[in-house]
Design a protein around this motif. Structure first.
Motif, mmCIF file in Angstrom:
data_model
loop_
_atom_site.group_PDB
_atom_site.id
_atom_site.type_symbol
_atom_site.label_atom_id
_atom_site.label_comp_id
_atom_site.label_asym_id
_atom_site.label_seq_id
_atom_site.Cartn_x
_atom_site.Cartn_y
_atom_site.Cartn_z
ATOM 1 N N GLY A 1 -29.309 -49.698 2.790
ATOM 2 C CA GLY A 1 -28.481 -49.588 1.597
ATOM 3 C C GLY A 1 -27.691 -48.304 1.504
ATOM 4 O O GLY A 1 -27.327 -47.876 0.404
ATOM 5 N N ILE A 2 -27.385 -47.681 2.650
ATOM 6 C CA ILE A 2 -26.654 -46.412 2.662
ATOM 7 C C ILE A 2 -25.235 -46.656 3.204
ATOM 8 O O ILE A 2 -25.070 -47.090 4.346
ATOM 9 N N TYR A 3 -24.247 -46.365 2.374
ATOM 10 C CA TYR A 3 -22.847 -46.615 2.724
ATOM 11 C C TYR A 3 -21.981 -45.419 2.346
ATOM 12 O O TYR A 3 -22.256 -44.726 1.362
ATOM 13 N N GLY A 4 -20.908 -45.224 3.115
ATOM 14 C CA GLY A 4 -19.891 -44.273 2.681
ATOM 15 C C GLY A 4 -19.236 -44.762 1.410
ATOM 16 O O GLY A 4 -19.044 -44.017 0.448
ATOM 17 N N ALA A 5 -18.883 -46.037 1.394
ATOM 18 C CA ALA A 5 -18.391 -46.727 0.199
ATOM 19 C C ALA A 5 -18.908 -48.159 0.260
ATOM 20 O O ALA A 5 -18.735 -48.849 1.265
ATOM 21 N N GLY A 6 -19.554 -48.592 -0.801
ATOM 22 C CA GLY A 6 -20.124 -49.929 -0.829
ATOM 23 C C GLY A 6 -19.057 -51.012 -0.828
ATOM 24 O O GLY A 6 -17.884 -50.772 -1.139
ATOM 25 N N ALA A 7 -19.474 -52.223 -0.477
ATOM 26 C CA ALA A 7 -18.543 -53.346 -0.407
ATOM 27 C C ALA A 7 -17.934 -53.637 -1.779
ATOM 28 O O ALA A 7 -18.643 -53.708 -2.789
ATOM 29 N N HIS A 8 -16.621 -53.807 -1.808
ATOM 30 C CA HIS A 8 -15.911 -54.053 -3.055
ATOM 31 C C HIS A 8 -14.522 -54.587 -2.748
ATOM 32 O O HIS A 8 -14.052 -54.502 -1.620
ATOM 33 N N SER A 9 -13.879 -55.128 -3.743
ATOM 34 C CA SER A 9 -12.453 -55.408 -3.673
ATOM 35 C C SER A 9 -11.782 -54.512 -4.707
ATOM 36 O O SER A 9 -12.392 -54.140 -5.714
ATOM 37 N N ASP A 10 -10.546 -54.130 -4.467
ATOM 38 C CA ASP A 10 -9.857 -53.221 -5.383
ATOM 39 C C ASP A 10 -9.438 -53.970 -6.643
ATOM 40 O O ASP A 10 -9.222 -55.173 -6.640
ATOM 41 N N TYR A 11 -9.279 -53.205 -7.723
ATOM 42 C CA TYR A 11 -9.118 -53.835 -9.034
ATOM 43 C C TYR A 11 -7.707 -54.321 -9.334
ATOM 44 O O TYR A 11 -7.521 -55.293 -10.055
ATOM 45 N N GLY A 12 -6.703 -53.631 -8.804
ATOM 46 C CA GLY A 12 -5.361 -53.793 -9.320
ATOM 47 C C GLY A 12 -4.427 -54.651 -8.512
ATOM 48 O O GLY A 12 -4.805 -55.692 -7.956
ATOM 49 N N LEU A 13 -3.162 -54.203 -8.428
ATOM 50 C CA LEU A 13 -2.113 -54.952 -7.755
ATOM 51 C C LEU A 13 -2.178 -54.744 -6.244
ATOM 52 O O LEU A 13 -2.478 -55.674 -5.486
ATOM 53 N N ILE A 14 -1.888 -53.514 -5.787
ATOM 54 C CA ILE A 14 -2.014 -53.179 -4.367
ATOM 55 C C ILE A 14 -2.558 -51.764 -4.221
ATOM 56 O O ILE A 14 -2.496 -50.955 -5.140
ATOM 57 N N THR A 15 -3.083 -51.473 -3.039
ATOM 58 C CA THR A 15 -3.543 -50.142 -2.683
ATOM 59 C C THR A 15 -2.893 -49.720 -1.379
ATOM 60 O O THR A 15 -2.848 -50.503 -0.424
ATOM 61 N N LEU A 16 -2.375 -48.494 -1.360
ATOM 62 C CA LEU A 16 -1.897 -47.881 -0.123
ATOM 63 C C LEU A 16 -2.967 -46.912 0.340
ATOM 64 O O LEU A 16 -3.455 -46.099 -0.453
ATOM 65 N N LEU A 17 -3.330 -46.962 1.608
ATOM 66 C CA LEU A 17 -4.354 -46.078 2.137
ATOM 67 C C LEU A 17 -3.853 -45.384 3.395
ATOM 68 O O LEU A 17 -3.459 -46.036 4.364
ATOM 69 N N ALA A 18 -3.900 -44.054 3.375
ATOM 70 C CA ALA A 18 -3.647 -43.254 4.569
ATOM 71 C C ALA A 18 -4.978 -42.654 5.005
ATOM 72 O O ALA A 18 -5.767 -42.216 4.164
ATOM 73 N N THR A 19 -5.246 -42.653 6.301
ATOM 74 C CA THR A 19 -6.517 -42.125 6.787
ATOM 75 C C THR A 19 -6.288 -41.148 7.933
ATOM 76 O O THR A 19 -5.215 -41.136 8.551
#
Length: 377
Positions: A242-260
């Protein structure tokens, strides 16, 4: 043809990226145009053995492409398949992206007591400590092993609009602590919104709407747009514990932009109902945004377009990313789009105000601020 080796960290195979036709290849793997298509990767497990892991194939949309029909086709295919795709040639320079990442790291490397001076408030502005967010309570034993920093639309405190849940003044580190930090983040917030609007126009066409559908004042004319800086300290994730950097989820809104940065960690699950769930890594591409569709767009499109589960697994390396969440205005009524319903396919969700919907989703996933007040007392 320009190619560049992308170092993805210890234990990872190196891939090549061609900036002209936007694709990955693994060693001498056959190339596929407009796709990022790594076929196999290997990562060392805890015993030092090499174990293959699956890397997702995603469409790549070039915002400078004059052939809008091709962009619409690629986005529609991605939205029906997995709700994730890459965006390149978006107009934000690599030099400026590097500056934003450098300044983000400067903040997270401050002492904890300095970061706690800008702890997030009830408007979701400011610093979020490790374990502040719990995205998957059914599978996580603690919260997410990440730190964050929220920056929203700047609205003066004496402005009547500041009474709305996601509007108000931002919280900023003192200029003496991080000179020029605020100016850099405000500039990025503005430029990222323009990228999001460009993507939204392609989405509108893919849904058979007018190209400016999402440009209306009640939508992205007065948006809830939130920049979130993220830092993963190097924790090794272990889903079995049960250890995660970020747990499983879907984003709440319209769209998400992600730079890594170039450290692998993001995973997607294209079929959340599969038993067992199959998780695929999303490879980082320098200079590109990874874009995903949110739950609000899934509601709007009557589930025609997908909002996909995703999570972050840590592999022991520090990892930095920058997320930009884009939602319509507080008062926007999110209801089934006219092009997404029929007698045989009636609306699956009741209408809901954007501000009401988002407020509940944030409340469900964040620690109560009173926890920090008690700790500080």
């Amino acid at each position: 043809m320009y190619t560049e080796e992308l170092p993805l960290g210890p234990g990872f195979i190196h891939y090549k990226f061609s900036s002209r036709i936007y694709k990955f290849e693994v060693l001498k793997q056959k190339k596929t145009q407009n796709k990022a298509t790594p076929r196999k990767m290997e990562i060392q497990n805890q015993n030092g053995a090499e174990a293959p892991i699956k890397v997702s194939t995603l469409n790549c949309i070039d915002l400078s492409n004059a052939d809008i029909h091709q962009s619409v086709s690629l986005l529609k295919q991605a939205s029906l398949d997995c709700g994730f795709f890459y965006v390149v040639n978006h107009g934000i320079s690599q030099e400026f992206m590097d500056e934003v990442f450098a300044k983000s790291k400067n903040f997270f490397h401050l002492p904890l007591n300095e970061k706690m001076k800008v702890l997030r408030n009830e408007k979701h502005r400011g610093y979020t400590p490790v374990l502040d967010e719990l995205l998957d309570p059914d599978n996580q034993v603690h919260g997410d092993y990440k730190e964050g920093y929220y920056i929203g639309v700047e609205v003066p405190e004496d402005d009547p609009e500041a009474e709305k849940p996601f509007y108000g003044p931002n919280i900023w580190p003192a200029d003496g602590v991080l000179p020029g930090w605020r100016q850099t983040m405000e500039k990025f917030h503005h430029e990222a919104l323009e990228v999001a609007k460009a993507v939204a126009r392609v989405i509108a066409l893919a849904l058979d709407l007018e190209v400016d559908f999402f440009d209306k004042p009640e939508m992205l004319g007065k948006p809830i747009a939130t920049l979130r800086l993220l830092h993963y300290e190097g924790q090794i994730s272990d889903p079995s514990k049960g250890i995660y950097g970020a747990g499983a989820h879907s984003d709440y809104g319209l769209i998400t932009l992600l730079a890594t940065d170039d450290v692998m960690g993001l995973q997607i699950c294209k079929d959340k109902d599969a038993k067992p769930q199959i998780w695929e890594y999303v490879a980082p591409i320098k200079g590109a945004f990874i874009v995903n569709l949110g739950d609000m767009l899934e509601r709007w499109s009557n589930c025609i377009f997908k909002s996909t589960l995703h999570r972050v697994l840590g592999n022991g390396q520090e990892r930095d990313s920058i997320a930009y969440f884009v939602e319509p205005s507080h008062d926007c009524l999110v209801e089934c789009l006219p092009t997404c319903k029929s007698e045989k396919n009636p609306p699956k969700f009741p209408p809901i105000r954007c501000g009401t919907y988002l407020s509940q989703r944030y409340k469900d996933t964040h620690v109560e601020l009173s926890v920090y007040n008690k700790h500080q007392t």
